[in-house]
Design a protein around this motif. Structure first.
Motif, PDB file in Angstrom:
ATOM      1  N   CYS A 196      -2.447  61.576  57.037  1.00 38.79           N
ATOM      2  CA  CYS A 196      -1.291  61.073  57.268  1.00 38.79           C
ATOM      3  C   CYS A 196      -1.210  59.882  58.070  1.00 38.79           C
ATOM      4  O   CYS A 196      -0.519  59.134  58.079  1.00 38.79           O
ATOM      5  CB  CYS A 196      -0.486  62.262  58.411  1.00 38.79           C
ATOM      6  SG  CYS A 196      -0.027  63.632  57.415  1.00 38.79           S
ATOM      7  N   ASP A 197      -2.397  59.287  58.853  1.00 36.57           N
ATOM      8  CA  ASP A 197      -2.414  58.168  59.496  1.00 36.57           C
ATOM      9  C   ASP A 197      -2.749  57.048  58.250  1.00 36.57           C
ATOM     10  O   ASP A 197      -2.138  56.155  58.462  1.00 36.57           O
ATOM     11  CB  ASP A 197      -3.907  58.330  60.437  1.00 36.57           C
ATOM     12  CG  ASP A 197      -3.493  58.710  61.685  1.00 36.57           C
ATOM     13  OD1 ASP A 197      -2.497  59.196  61.917  1.00 36.57           O
ATOM     14  OD2 ASP A 197      -4.471  59.289  62.219  1.00 36.57           O
TER      15      ASP A 197
ATOM     16  N   CYS B 227       4.412  64.902  56.736  1.00 36.05           N
ATOM     17  CA  CYS B 227       3.064  65.029  57.795  1.00 36.05           C
ATOM     18  C   CYS B 227       3.678  65.326  58.994  1.00 36.05           C
ATOM     19  O   CYS B 227       4.784  65.198  59.519  1.00 36.05           O
ATOM     20  CB  CYS B 227       2.497  63.609  57.936  1.00 36.05           C
ATOM     21  SG  CYS B 227       1.445  63.110  56.336  1.00 36.05           S
TER      22      CYS B 227
ATOM     23  N   ALA C 250      -4.666  64.971  59.798  1.00 45.52           N
ATOM     24  CA  ALA C 250      -4.431  63.768  60.666  1.00 45.52           C
ATOM     25  C   ALA C 250      -4.757  62.367  59.901  1.00 45.52           C
ATOM     26  O   ALA C 250      -4.126  61.363  60.047  1.00 45.52           O
ATOM     27  CB  ALA C 250      -5.131  63.927  61.961  1.00 45.52           C
ATOM     28  N   LYS C 251      -5.910  62.488  59.294  1.00 45.89           N
ATOM     29  CA  LYS C 251      -6.519  61.178  58.629  1.00 45.89           C
ATOM     30  C   LYS C 251      -5.836  60.697  57.472  1.00 45.89           C
ATOM     31  O   LYS C 251      -5.337  59.538  57.319  1.00 45.89           O
ATOM     32  CB  LYS C 251      -8.042  61.534  58.102  1.00 45.89           C
ATOM     33  CG  LYS C 251      -9.050  61.583  59.345  1.00 45.89           C
ATOM     34  CD  LYS C 251     -10.413  61.993  58.746  1.00 45.89           C
ATOM     35  CE  LYS C 251     -11.428  62.171  59.926  1.00 45.89           C
ATOM     36  NZ  LYS C 251     -12.851  62.403  59.409  1.00 45.89           N
TER      37      LYS C 251
ATOM     38  N   ASP D  53       0.847  56.607  56.782  1.00 43.61           N
ATOM     39  CA  ASP D  53       1.616  55.621  57.807  1.00 43.61           C
ATOM     40  C   ASP D  53       0.986  54.234  57.856  1.00 43.61           C
ATOM     41  O   ASP D  53       1.848  53.377  57.682  1.00 43.61           O
ATOM     42  CB  ASP D  53       1.304  56.271  59.181  1.00 43.61           C
ATOM     43  CG  ASP D  53       2.258  57.409  59.266  1.00 43.61           C
ATOM     44  OD1 ASP D  53       2.788  58.006  58.449  1.00 43.61           O
ATOM     45  OD2 ASP D  53       1.796  58.256  60.360  1.00 43.61           O
ATOM     46  N   ASP D  54      -0.297  53.887  57.598  1.00 43.67           N
ATOM     47  CA  ASP D  54      -0.937  52.658  57.647  1.00 43.67           C
ATOM     48  C   ASP D  54      -0.326  51.993  56.190  1.00 43.67           C
ATOM     49  O   ASP D  54      -0.122  50.592  56.326  1.00 43.67           O
ATOM     50  CB  ASP D  54      -2.343  52.858  57.763  1.00 43.67           C
ATOM     51  CG  ASP D  54      -2.852  51.319  57.836  1.00 43.67           C
ATOM     52  OD1 ASP D  54      -2.379  50.525  58.606  1.00 43.67           O
ATOM     53  OD2 ASP D  54      -4.009  51.168  56.719  1.00 43.67           O
TER      54      ASP D  54
ATOM     55  N   ASP E 166      -6.816  53.020  52.174  1.00 46.62           N
ATOM     56  CA  ASP E 166      -5.901  54.106  52.760  1.00 46.62           C
ATOM     57  C   ASP E 166      -5.578  55.198  51.497  1.00 46.62           C
ATOM     58  O   ASP E 166      -5.765  56.405  51.816  1.00 46.62           O
ATOM     59  CB  ASP E 166      -4.612  53.547  53.115  1.00 46.62           C
ATOM     60  CG  ASP E 166      -4.531  52.948  54.587  1.00 46.62           C
ATOM     61  OD1 ASP E 166      -5.595  53.107  55.274  1.00 46.62           O
ATOM     62  OD2 ASP E 166      -3.628  51.984  54.822  1.00 46.62           O
TER      63      ASP E 166
END
Length: 144
Positions: free
Chosen positions: A38-39, A144, A35-36, A42-43, A74
């Motif tokens: 993939c976030d 992701c 999750a981290k 995306d960021d 990131d």
């Protein structure tokens, strides 16, 4: 007395089962890492869009610098979390991260070498386009 003991034992067993179930549902470190990472992935796209906004006036040069700084953070997040992810995604993230990191470093060098504000704006504009292409290429296979 026997009924009370039975109720007490049942309550203890139920509490233990509930506690074990809750601990298991807290999320695995692999799931959290995914999750981290993939976030963060995306960021990066969001930050690239901000950099591209310099040409339209939607983003200032300071805003573009802030976006580049966030992209670096990131990338660090992905580097930290990718080894914790299971399966093929871990390798995809590691490879994409290393590839894109090189592009970001090259882009940052070209922007910081600009002599004037006008040159810097042009360099940031070109950097936004270059980063968008590099991101698309590097992270194309990351699902992701």
């Amino acid at each position: 007395m026997r009924a009370r003991l039975s109720i007490a034992v049942t309550a203890v067993v139920a509490a233990a089962v509930t506690a074990a179930f809750a601990a298991g549902c807290g999320g695995s470190s692999s799931g959290d890492a995914k999750a981290k990472a993939c976030d963060a992935r995306d960021d990066i796209q969001t930050q690239i869009t901000k950099i591209q906004g310099v040409t339209t006036g939607a983003t200032t040069l300071d805003g573009a610098k802030t976006a580049l700084d966030q992209i670096s953070k990131d990338l660090d997040t992905i580097a930290t979390e990718a080894p914790k992810v299971t399966g093929d995604l871990s390798d995809q993230l590691k490879t994409a991260n290393e590839t894109f990191k090189k592009s970001v470093q090259e882009t940052a060098n070209s922007v910081t070498s600009a002599g004037s504000v006008t040159d810097a704006a042009a360099a940031v504009s070109a950097a936004g386009e270059q980063l968008a292409a590099s991101y698309k290429s590097a992270f194309a296979d990351v699902s992701c």
